[in-house]
Design an enzyme around this catalytic site. Structure first.
Site, short mmCIF file in Angstrom:
data_model
loop_
_atom_site.label_atom_id
_atom_site.label_comp_id
_atom_site.label_asym_id
_atom_site.label_seq_id
_atom_site.Cartn_x
_atom_site.Cartn_y
_atom_site.Cartn_z
N GLU A 1 0.37 5.18 0.68
CA GLU A 1 -0.57 6.20 1.15
C GLU A 1 -0.17 7.59 0.65
O GLU A 1 0.92 7.78 0.09
CB GLU A 1 -0.63 6.18 2.68
CG GLU A 1 -1.17 4.84 3.18
CD GLU A 1 -1.40 4.78 4.67
OE1 GLU A 1 -0.88 5.63 5.41
OE2 GLU A 1 -2.12 3.84 5.09
N CYS B 1 -10.60 -3.28 -4.15
CA CYS B 1 -9.61 -4.26 -4.61
C CYS B 1 -10.27 -5.52 -5.13
O CYS B 1 -9.83 -6.11 -6.12
CB CYS B 1 -8.63 -4.61 -3.50
SG CYS B 1 -7.46 -3.26 -3.19
N CYS C 1 -4.01 0.68 -2.57
CA CYS C 1 -3.90 -0.55 -1.78
C CYS C 1 -2.85 -1.49 -2.39
O CYS C 1 -2.56 -1.44 -3.59
CB CYS C 1 -5.24 -1.28 -1.76
SG CYS C 1 -6.52 -0.45 -0.84
N GLU D 1 -3.00 -4.67 -3.01
CA GLU D 1 -3.51 -5.62 -4.00
C GLU D 1 -3.60 -4.97 -5.38
O GLU D 1 -3.20 -5.55 -6.39
CB GLU D 1 -4.90 -6.12 -3.61
CG GLU D 1 -4.94 -6.89 -2.29
CD GLU D 1 -5.14 -5.99 -1.07
OE1 GLU D 1 -4.70 -4.82 -1.09
OE2 GLU D 1 -5.74 -6.48 -0.10
N ASN E 1 0.84 -1.20 0.00
CA ASN E 1 0.00 0.00 0.00
C ASN E 1 0.88 1.25 0.00
O ASN E 1 1.94 1.29 0.64
CB ASN E 1 -1.01 0.01 1.16
CG ASN E 1 -0.41 -0.24 2.52
OD1 ASN E 1 0.60 -0.93 2.66
ND2 ASN E 1 -1.03 0.31 3.55
N CYS F 1 -10.10 -4.99 0.40
CA CYS F 1 -11.24 -4.08 0.45
C CYS F 1 -12.12 -4.28 -0.79
O CYS F 1 -11.74 -4.96 -1.74
CB CYS F 1 -10.76 -2.63 0.55
SG CYS F 1 -10.16 -1.93 -1.00
#
Ligand code: THU
Length: 136
Positions: A48, A94, A57, A59, A46, A91
């Site tokens: 940010e 994703c 993210c 993934e 990830n 999530c």
């Protein structure tokens, strides 16, 4: 098909790469490892941003890296969330992106730090997936 040894190794790849997560805001590192059809592994973390909504993210990062490398077919996915005790699954955003490329029977493993491991499939993570007719 992937065997247990390969899945264990893929999860270790996800765990190893999670240290590179850029997560200064949430302090929640995620590592993802995609096993490609050609046997190679593409990882992602990830990333940010101080404009929080721009966070990428792990993934989706792994998927975008793999596609950029010309890899389109995937055998398995592993996700490591070392900052949570319990396993944390991908999530919703994703799941949708993963569903574009991973067949419903593709094995997915995720785990946190307490040793509990979830072994599931793409189809279980995103049931009733739709709009396949728009592809090809
Ligand atoms: N995160 C992922 O990388 N993958 C997920 O599927 C869930 C959330 C990241 C986004 C953010 O950097 C941190 O975890 C906390 O939500």
């Amino acid at each position: 098909m992937i065997n247990e040894k390969q899945m264990n190794s893929l999860f270790l790849d996800a765990e190893k790469v999670s240290v590179f997560a850029y997560a200064p805001y949430s302090k929640f590192r995620v590592g993802a490892a995609l096993l490609c059809e050609d046997g190679s592994v593409v990882t992602g973390v990830n990333v940010e941003n101080r404009s929080f909504g721009l966070t990428i993210c792990a993934e989706r990062n792994a998927v975008c890296k793999a596609i950029s490398l010309g890899k389109l077919n995937f055998t398995a996915l592993a996700i490591s969330t070392p900052d949570s005790a319990e396993p944390v699954g991908p999530c919703g955003a994703c799941r949708q992106v993963l569903g574009e490329f991973l067949a419903p029977d593709t094995p997915v493993r995720f785990a946190g730090s307490n040793g509990k491991t979830v072994n599931t499939t793409m189809g279980e993570l995103l049931p009733f997936d739709s709009l396949h007719e728009l592809r090809d």
